[in-house]
Design a protein around this motif. Structure first.
Motif, PDB file in Angstrom:
ATOM      1  N   UNK A  42      -8.330   5.711  -8.674  1.00 42.70           N
ATOM      2  CA  UNK A  42      -9.135   6.913  -8.511  1.00 42.70           C
ATOM      3  C   UNK A  42      -9.147   7.319  -7.040  1.00 42.70           C
ATOM      4  N   UNK A  43      -9.414   8.580  -6.741  1.00 43.22           N
ATOM      5  CA  UNK A  43      -9.487   8.990  -5.328  1.00 43.22           C
ATOM      6  C   UNK A  43     -10.479   8.147  -4.528  1.00 43.22           C
ATOM      7  N   UNK A  44     -11.548   7.719  -5.155  1.00 38.90           N
ATOM      8  CA  UNK A  44     -12.540   6.903  -4.446  1.00 38.90           C
ATOM      9  C   UNK A  44     -12.058   5.494  -4.140  1.00 38.90           C
ATOM     10  N   UNK A  45     -10.882   5.119  -4.649  1.00 38.71           N
ATOM     11  CA  UNK A  45     -10.276   3.838  -4.279  1.00 38.71           C
ATOM     12  C   UNK A  45      -9.524   3.927  -2.963  1.00 38.71           C
ATOM     13  N   UNK A  46      -9.414   5.122  -2.416  1.00 35.08           N
ATOM     14  CA  UNK A  46      -8.727   5.299  -1.141  1.00 35.08           C
ATOM     15  C   UNK A  46      -9.436   4.505  -0.050  1.00 35.08           C
ATOM     16  N   UNK A  47      -8.689   3.641   0.621  1.00 38.65           N
ATOM     17  CA  UNK A  47      -9.263   2.759   1.636  1.00 38.65           C
ATOM     18  C   UNK A  47      -8.148   1.935   2.262  1.00 38.65           C
ATOM     19  N   UNK A  96       0.819  -1.198   0.000  1.00 35.37           N
ATOM     20  CA  UNK A  96       0.000   0.000   0.000  1.00 35.37           C
ATOM     21  C   UNK A  96       0.857   1.253   0.000  1.00 35.37           C
ATOM     22  N   UNK A  97       0.197   2.398  -0.168  1.00 30.59           N
ATOM     23  CA  UNK A  97       0.923   3.652  -0.160  1.00 30.59           C
ATOM     24  C   UNK A  97       0.128   4.761  -0.791  1.00 30.59           C
ATOM     25  N   UNK A 151      -3.766  -2.811   4.675  1.00 33.27           N
ATOM     26  CA  UNK A 151      -2.737  -1.896   4.194  1.00 33.27           C
ATOM     27  C   UNK A 151      -3.439  -0.685   3.585  1.00 33.27           C
ATOM     28  N   UNK A 152      -2.933   0.498   3.907  1.00 31.37           N
ATOM     29  CA  UNK A 152      -3.582   1.729   3.467  1.00 31.37           C
ATOM     30  C   UNK A 152      -3.214   2.044   2.022  1.00 31.37           C
ATOM     31  N   UNK A 153      -4.228   2.337   1.234  1.00 35.69           N
ATOM     32  CA  UNK A 153      -4.047   2.830  -0.124  1.00 35.69           C
ATOM     33  C   UNK A 153      -4.681   4.215  -0.190  1.00 35.69           C
ATOM     34  N   UNK A 154      -3.884   5.196  -0.566  1.00 34.10           N
ATOM     35  CA  UNK A 154      -4.371   6.567  -0.678  1.00 34.10           C
ATOM     36  C   UNK A 154      -4.119   7.061  -2.092  1.00 34.10           C
ATOM     37  N   UNK A 155      -5.182   7.487  -2.749  1.00 34.11           N
ATOM     38  CA  UNK A 155      -5.080   7.994  -4.112  1.00 34.11           C
ATOM     39  C   UNK A 155      -5.374   9.486  -4.063  1.00 34.11           C
ATOM     40  N   UNK A 156      -4.350  10.269  -4.288  1.00 33.03           N
ATOM     41  CA  UNK A 156      -4.484  11.719  -4.161  1.00 33.03           C
ATOM     42  C   UNK A 156      -3.386  12.415  -4.930  1.00 33.03           C
ATOM     43  N   UNK A 214     -10.829  -7.263   0.363  1.00 34.69           N
ATOM     44  CA  UNK A 214     -11.876  -6.338   0.776  1.00 34.69           C
ATOM     45  C   UNK A 214     -11.239  -4.973   0.996  1.00 34.69           C
ATOM     46  N   UNK A 215     -12.076  -3.961   1.097  1.00 36.87           N
ATOM     47  CA  UNK A 215     -11.552  -2.636   1.423  1.00 36.87           C
ATOM     48  C   UNK A 215     -12.558  -1.892   2.291  1.00 36.87           C
ATOM     49  N   UNK A 216     -12.030  -0.953   3.040  1.00 38.48           N
ATOM     50  CA  UNK A 216     -12.888  -0.135   3.884  1.00 38.48           C
ATOM     51  C   UNK A 216     -12.406   1.309   3.827  1.00 38.48           C
ATOM     52  N   UNK A 217     -13.257   2.154   3.300  1.00 40.70           N
ATOM     53  CA  UNK A 217     -12.965   3.579   3.223  1.00 40.70           C
ATOM     54  C   UNK A 217     -13.445   4.256   4.505  1.00 40.70           C
TER      55      UNK A 217
END
Length: 122
Positions: free
Chosen positions: A87-92, A9-10, A116-121, A37-40
């Motif tokens: 996409x930013x909405x994939x952040x989770x 992640x990152x 693991x954190x994924x941040x799209x920005x 799975x993911x959780x925003x």
């Protein structure tokens, strides 16, 4: 002791790619269904993809179809999630899971990683 450990992640810019890995110890993933799975923030945990032990097929939620690819390497006891066109909405926080039942429900998985954190920005 059973452990699933995610990595990869990152922070990534929109349109970028990330590759997540999940390695199991104390547990053999071969013969189990495995999932991501993911959780925003402020949202419920949702399924992203799973590989069924029943039919060997890989399933994706609509938002992941065509952008994400899940795979497994039984020899390495590892599952992967390759993510493109993020996409930013994939952040989770992204979690891997393994279990006998499988499917889209969290109840289908007995073992979970810590996430693991994924941040799209930009």
């Amino acid at each position: 002791q059973v452990q699933l450990v995610e990595s990869g992640g990152g922070l990534v810019q929109p349109g970028g790619s990330l590759a997540l890995s999940c390695t199991a110890s104390g547990l053999t993933l071969d013969g189990l269904s495995v999932a991501w799975f993911r959780q925003a923030p402020g949202k419920e945990r949702e399924g992203v993809s799973f590989i069924s032990r029943h039919d060997g097929n890989t399933y994706y939620k609509d938002f992941a179809e065509g952008r994400f690819t899940a795979s497994r390497d039984n020899a390495k006891n590892t599952v992967y999630l390759q993510m493109h066109k993020l996409k930013p909405e994939d952040t989770a926080v992204y979690y891997c899971a393994a279990g006998q039942l499988g499917g889209w429900g969290q109840y289908g998985y007995d073992y979970w990683g810590q996430g693991t954190q994924v941040t799209v920005s930009s």
